[in-house]
Design a protein around this motif. Sequence first.
Motif, PDB file in Angstrom:
ATOM      1  N   GLN A 159       0.944  -0.953  -0.094  1.00  0.00           N
ATOM      2  CA  GLN A 159      -0.124   0.062  -0.134  1.00  0.00           C
ATOM      3  C   GLN A 159       0.841   1.217  -0.006  1.00  0.00           C
ATOM      4  O   GLN A 159       0.719   1.953  -0.760  1.00  0.00           O
ATOM      5  CB  GLN A 159      -0.766  -0.029   1.042  1.00  0.00           C
TER       6      GLN A 159
ATOM      7  N   GLN B  90       2.177   1.830  -3.421  1.00  0.00           N
ATOM      8  CA  GLN B  90       1.146   2.450  -4.347  1.00  0.00           C
ATOM      9  C   GLN B  90       1.036   3.791  -4.136  1.00  0.00           C
ATOM     10  O   GLN B  90       0.769   4.613  -5.191  1.00  0.00           O
ATOM     11  CB  GLN B  90      -0.248   1.728  -4.068  1.00  0.00           C
TER      12      GLN B  90
ATOM     13  N   GLN C 218       5.488  -1.958  -6.582  1.00  0.00           N
ATOM     14  CA  GLN C 218       4.356  -1.278  -6.850  1.00  0.00           C
ATOM     15  C   GLN C 218       4.928   0.022  -7.942  1.00  0.00           C
ATOM     16  O   GLN C 218       4.133   0.341  -8.847  1.00  0.00           O
ATOM     17  CB  GLN C 218       3.633  -0.668  -5.597  1.00  0.00           C
TER      18      GLN C 218
ATOM     19  N   GLN D 174       4.127   0.211 -12.288  1.00  0.00           N
ATOM     20  CA  GLN D 174       3.290   1.610 -12.625  1.00  0.00           C
ATOM     21  C   GLN D 174       4.241   1.917 -13.911  1.00  0.00           C
ATOM     22  O   GLN D 174       3.842   2.464 -14.765  1.00  0.00           O
ATOM     23  CB  GLN D 174       2.918   2.379 -11.629  1.00  0.00           C
TER      24      GLN D 174
END
Length: 218
Positions: free
Chosen positions: A8, A11, A41, A45
Amino acid sequence: MYFESRAQAGQLLAAQVVDKYRYENCAVVALTEGGVLVGEQIAAQLHCVLMMLVTENIDVPGENLSFGAVSQRGNFTYNSEFSTGEIQEYTSEFHGYLDDQKREAYSRINRLIGDGGTINDMMLKDRIVFLVSDALADGAALSVAFDFLKPIRIERLVVATPIATVSVVDQLHVTADELHVLDVKENYLGVNHYYSDNTVPTRKEAIKKISQIILNWR
């Protein structure tokens, strides 16, 4: 600031950099196994490679202090937070012990690298390199990473971490081209304190994530 998990937190960091770097030539280098979960993460992306710089810390005997670390090249880098006098004092007092620890650390790294490796110098050359950790409490890991990158020509150095101490941030303002930190701590309580889920991959599990990053590109 607290996080559900390292994923998390990763992110949140990815959201800060994706618009700027999504179509650039990037590489993500994690500094720890927990950093692999954060870096995964970002790499997903940015559609870039994910690697891990394998190091072994050498601690000062009887003290919860990192004297420095051995990298997978076999180089030993002193913790930059020690003064020259402190380094000389510890080296003199623990000379034999420290030499033994360095040899053992390099041997452990070699056994791991033999399982497939975690970083490729040529994949870093002329790229924007993201150094990523799940927390940066001191300059030890960064010192090793900077030393490792010295002979490699890179385009730009970006450091990204959910948590860092004030002293680390001060250091990075001088040594990094760009810095992304979600929370700066004056009183650091240990990396696990800031995550609800403290599941961290083993080194072999981290290597598997590295090899599969392309499957997770978003």
